[in-house]
Design a protein around this motif. Structure first.
Motif, PDB file in Angstrom:
ATOM      1  N   ILE A   9       0.838  -1.207   0.000  1.00 48.50           N
ATOM      2  CA  ILE A   9       0.000   0.000   0.000  1.00 48.50           C
ATOM      3  C   ILE A   9       0.870   1.254   0.000  1.00 48.50           C
ATOM      4  O   ILE A   9       0.623   2.196  -0.756  1.00 48.50           O
ATOM      5  N   PHE A  10       1.904   1.250   0.827  1.00 49.34           N
ATOM      6  CA  PHE A  10       2.808   2.401   0.919  1.00 49.34           C
ATOM      7  C   PHE A  10       3.428   2.737  -0.427  1.00 49.34           C
ATOM      8  O   PHE A  10       3.626   3.901  -0.766  1.00 49.34           O
ATOM      9  N   ASN A  11       3.700   1.740  -1.224  1.00 47.07           N
ATOM     10  CA  ASN A  11       4.417   1.950  -2.485  1.00 47.07           C
ATOM     11  C   ASN A  11       3.537   1.953  -3.721  1.00 47.07           C
ATOM     12  O   ASN A  11       4.039   2.188  -4.823  1.00 47.07           O
ATOM     13  N   THR A  12       2.245   1.698  -3.563  1.00 46.41           N
ATOM     14  CA  THR A  12       1.352   1.722  -4.736  1.00 46.41           C
ATOM     15  C   THR A  12       0.310   2.826  -4.660  1.00 46.41           C
ATOM     16  O   THR A  12      -0.374   3.105  -5.645  1.00 46.41           O
ATOM     17  N   ILE A  13       0.190   3.458  -3.497  1.00 44.73           N
ATOM     18  CA  ILE A  13      -0.776   4.544  -3.356  1.00 44.73           C
ATOM     19  C   ILE A  13      -0.405   5.712  -4.283  1.00 44.73           C
ATOM     20  O   ILE A  13       0.777   5.972  -4.531  1.00 44.73           O
ATOM     21  N   ASN A  14      -1.451   6.400  -4.809  1.00 46.88           N
ATOM     22  CA  ASN A  14      -1.209   7.441  -5.819  1.00 46.88           C
ATOM     23  C   ASN A  14      -0.997   8.821  -5.197  1.00 46.88           C
ATOM     24  O   ASN A  14      -1.604   9.817  -5.583  1.00 46.88           O
ATOM     25  N   ASN A  15      -0.135   8.893  -4.216  1.00 47.17           N
ATOM     26  CA  ASN A  15       0.324  10.174  -3.674  1.00 47.17           C
ATOM     27  C   ASN A  15       1.636   9.924  -2.934  1.00 47.17           C
ATOM     28  O   ASN A  15       1.999   8.771  -2.637  1.00 47.17           O
ATOM     29  N   GLY A  16       2.355  10.998  -2.676  1.00 47.86           N
ATOM     30  CA  GLY A  16       3.647  10.848  -2.030  1.00 47.86           C
ATOM     31  C   GLY A  16       3.522  10.699  -0.521  1.00 47.86           C
ATOM     32  O   GLY A  16       2.709  11.383   0.101  1.00 47.86           O
ATOM     33  N   ILE A  17       4.325   9.794   0.039  1.00 47.52           N
ATOM     34  CA  ILE A  17       4.381   9.640   1.495  1.00 47.52           C
ATOM     35  C   ILE A  17       5.849   9.543   1.888  1.00 47.52           C
ATOM     36  O   ILE A  17       6.604   8.728   1.336  1.00 47.52           O
ATOM     37  N   LEU A  18       6.249  10.372   2.837  1.00 47.73           N
ATOM     38  CA  LEU A  18       7.587  10.240   3.391  1.00 47.73           C
ATOM     39  C   LEU A  18       7.493  10.342   4.897  1.00 47.73           C
ATOM     40  O   LEU A  18       6.601  11.006   5.439  1.00 47.73           O
ATOM     41  N   ILE A  19       8.401   9.656   5.584  1.00 50.79           N
ATOM     42  CA  ILE A  19       8.472   9.698   7.039  1.00 50.79           C
ATOM     43  C   ILE A  19       9.660  10.562   7.418  1.00 50.79           C
ATOM     44  O   ILE A  19      10.769  10.365   6.914  1.00 50.79           O
ATOM     45  N   LEU A  20       9.399  11.557   8.290  1.00 49.91           N
ATOM     46  CA  LEU A  20      10.445  12.480   8.729  1.00 49.91           C
ATOM     47  C   LEU A  20      10.581  12.428  10.251  1.00 49.91           C
ATOM     48  O   LEU A  20       9.585  12.222  10.969  1.00 49.91           O
ATOM     49  N   ASP A  21      11.814  12.647  10.718  1.00 46.83           N
ATOM     50  CA  ASP A  21      11.955  12.875  12.157  1.00 46.83           C
ATOM     51  C   ASP A  21      11.909  14.374  12.405  1.00 46.83           C
ATOM     52  O   ASP A  21      11.802  15.172  11.466  1.00 46.83           O
ATOM     53  N   GLU A  22      11.979  14.789  13.648  1.00 54.16           N
ATOM     54  CA  GLU A  22      11.812  16.206  13.967  1.00 54.16           C
ATOM     55  C   GLU A  22      12.974  17.068  13.487  1.00 54.16           C
ATOM     56  O   GLU A  22      12.877  18.291  13.452  1.00 54.16           O
ATOM     57  N   ASP A  23      14.079  16.414  13.079  1.00 57.00           N
ATOM     58  CA  ASP A  23      15.207  17.157  12.498  1.00 57.00           C
ATOM     59  C   ASP A  23      15.141  17.181  10.977  1.00 57.00           C
ATOM     60  O   ASP A  23      16.104  17.575  10.308  1.00 57.00           O
ATOM     61  N   LEU A  24      14.007  16.732  10.435  1.00 56.49           N
ATOM     62  CA  LEU A  24      13.728  16.722   8.982  1.00 56.49           C
ATOM     63  C   LEU A  24      14.557  15.698   8.220  1.00 56.49           C
ATOM     64  O   LEU A  24      14.714  15.805   7.001  1.00 56.49           O
ATOM     65  N   LYS A  25      15.061  14.703   8.908  1.00 54.24           N
ATOM     66  CA  LYS A  25      15.772  13.630   8.219  1.00 54.24           C
ATOM     67  C   LYS A  25      14.767  12.621   7.676  1.00 54.24           C
ATOM     68  O   LYS A  25      13.821  12.239   8.356  1.00 54.24           O
ATOM     69  N   ILE A  26      14.993  12.190   6.437  1.00 55.12           N
ATOM     70  CA  ILE A  26      14.070  11.286   5.750  1.00 55.12           C
ATOM     71  C   ILE A  26      14.307   9.861   6.226  1.00 55.12           C
ATOM     72  O   ILE A  26      15.410   9.326   6.121  1.00 55.12           O
ATOM     73  N   ARG A  27      13.231   9.222   6.724  1.00 54.44           N
ATOM     74  CA  ARG A  27      13.331   7.849   7.209  1.00 54.44           C
ATOM     75  C   ARG A  27      12.664   6.851   6.253  1.00 54.44           C
ATOM     76  O   ARG A  27      13.009   5.676   6.251  1.00 54.44           O
ATOM     77  N   ALA A  28      11.687   7.339   5.484  1.00 52.71           N
ATOM     78  CA  ALA A  28      11.028   6.480   4.481  1.00 52.71           C
ATOM     79  C   ALA A  28      10.560   7.358   3.330  1.00 52.71           C
ATOM     80  O   ALA A  28      10.255   8.538   3.506  1.00 52.71           O
ATOM     81  N   TRP A  29      10.500   6.718   2.142  1.00 53.27           N
ATOM     82  CA  TRP A  29      10.273   7.476   0.884  1.00 53.27           C
ATOM     83  C   TRP A  29       9.574   6.519  -0.074  1.00 53.27           C
ATOM     84  O   TRP A  29      10.155   5.525  -0.492  1.00 53.27           O
ATOM     85  N   ASN A  30       8.316   6.781  -0.411  1.00 54.38           N
ATOM     86  CA  ASN A  30       7.599   5.753  -1.175  1.00 54.38           C
ATOM     87  C   ASN A  30       7.886   5.810  -2.676  1.00 54.38           C
ATOM     88  O   ASN A  30       8.565   6.713  -3.184  1.00 54.38           O
ATOM     89  N   ARG A  31       7.331   4.817  -3.360  1.00 52.71           N
ATOM     90  CA  ARG A  31       7.601   4.646  -4.793  1.00 52.71           C
ATOM     91  C   ARG A  31       7.105   5.849  -5.598  1.00 52.71           C
ATOM     92  O   ARG A  31       7.750   6.247  -6.569  1.00 52.71           O
ATOM     93  N   TRP A  32       5.971   6.449  -5.220  1.00 51.45           N
ATOM     94  CA  TRP A  32       5.426   7.620  -5.922  1.00 51.45           C
ATOM     95  C   TRP A  32       6.466   8.736  -5.944  1.00 51.45           C
ATOM     96  O   TRP A  32       6.680   9.378  -6.969  1.00 51.45           O
ATOM     97  N   LEU A  33       7.123   8.977  -4.819  1.00 50.55           N
ATOM     98  CA  LEU A  33       8.142  10.017  -4.747  1.00 50.55           C
ATOM     99  C   LEU A  33       9.372   9.655  -5.570  1.00 50.55           C
ATOM    100  O   LEU A  33       9.987  10.524  -6.190  1.00 50.55           O
ATOM    101  N   GLU A  34       9.730   8.394  -5.576  1.00 51.96           N
ATOM    102  CA  GLU A  34      10.870   7.959  -6.398  1.00 51.96           C
ATOM    103  C   GLU A  34      10.623   8.264  -7.871  1.00 51.96           C
ATOM    104  O   GLU A  34      11.498   8.771  -8.579  1.00 51.96           O
TER     105      GLU A  34
END
Length: 333
Positions: A9-34
């Motif tokens: 679901i995370f990688n096939t959904i038709n919108n971008g999803i990324l997981i950030l920590d409070e220092d704005l470091k990227i922890r996850a980046w889905n296929r839509w964003l790629e």
């Protein structure tokens, strides 16, 4: 974040999803964003989002993330003034309006104990395109509603709306405004002799002539039939007279082709100056005085400009009793 890397679901959904920590470091980046950024997870993981995309307001984004973590509630993130969070260029072949993808962004708590949030990016470019096109169409429809269909001059409705605005501006800036009203001489004879189609050509030719002698700040309107009114912004009576005289002279040179050869026509003019106190801040009173001047022109041989000079309210009762004549211009004295 390995659990998300292979999440369907995370990688096939038709919108971008990324997981950030409070220092704005990227922890996850889905296929839509790629796909849309041409940057895979390995290229962005543990990188600061704002370093990868410098157009992001880092302080603003950090404040929003902190607020989401404190309240434990999702929040919409305003992406003004750019209308996007992550800069994604669009093809100018498929998109003629926007250079970059227009986005809506929501920030939601993901793992509060790890100080992580999920950032959802929605592509709203198509909606923005539709809205932009509707705005253009609405603007065109509004413009059409303000125009006389035959001459494309403005109509009465627009004239009065714009006159209200310009007079308010003139009062604030202490500018003078004048009204020039004109009417084609013996227009009924033209229609009766050559037909209404030739009469229409005469009216259209007059409207075009008016455009060449006025500024963008002035308002030209067809009031009906062969009658036109011009509001001259930041113009005194002397200048209004010069404008009317130039129009009158040029009209005489207009030639309209008919089956019986070219014909010429003339017009008569009345000119008045708006006076806030005497006119009770109502342009109708100014137009009425100009119309009376026009009547004098019609009854004193036509093809004339008649102007009024401001002499004070007490003398307006005598306004149309005394005249002086100079060439084709009658001055009420």
């Amino acid at each position: 974040m390995d659990n998300l890397k292979n999440d369907i679901i995370f990688n096939t959904i038709n919108n971008g999803i990324l997981i950030l920590d409070e220092d704005l470091k990227i922890r996850a980046w889905n296929r839509w964003l790629e796909i849309h950024t041409c940057m895979n997870l390995e290229a962005v993981q543990d990188k600061n989002l704002c370093e990868l995309f410098p157009s992001i307001d880092e302080k603003k984004l950090k404040r929003k993330i902190k607020s989401v973590l404190v309240t434990n509630n999702s929040s919409f993130y305003s992406v003004d003034p750019h209308r996007y969070l992550i800069k994604i260029r669009l093809s100018n072949i498929t998109n003629a309006i926007y250079e970059y993808m227009q986005q809506d962004v929501t920030i939601a708590p993901y793992k509060k104990e790890e100080r992580l949030v999920a950032v959802y990016i929605y592509d709203k470019t198509s909606l923005c395109e539709t809205n932009a096109q509707l705005e253009v169409l609405n603007g065109e429809l509004k413009e059409l509603s303000y125009r006389d269909p035959m001459t494309h001059a403005y109509n009465r409705r627009y004239f009065y709306e714009e006159a209200t605005r310009l007079l308010s501006l003139a009062n604030r800036e202490e500018k003078s405004c004048c009204i020039v009203i004109m009417d084609i001489d013996k227009f009924k004879d033209i229609n009766d002799t050559y037909g209404h189609s030739i009469g229409d050509e005469v009216i259209i030719a007059l409207a075009k002539n008016l455009e060449t002698h006025t500024r963008k700040s002035d308002v030209i309107a067809r009031f009906g039939g062969e009658e036109f009114v011009i509001l001259l912004y930041n113009s005194d009576i002397k200048n209004a007279k010069l404008v009317a005289e130039k129009i009158r002279e040029d009209i005489q040179d207009i030639a309209i082709s008919t089956s019986e050869g070219a014909i010429h026509f003339t017009a008569s003019f009345g000119v008045s100056r708006f006076d806030k106190t005497f006119d009770e801040n109502d342009i109708e009173h100014t137009i009425s005085r100009a119309d009376k001047c026009l009547y004098v022109a019609k009854t004193h041989g036509r093809n004339k400009v008649i102007t009024e000079e401001y002499l004070g309210a007490s003398k307006y009762d005598k306004l149309f009793n005394t005249y002086s004549m100079d060439d084709q211009t009658l001055h009420i004295i």
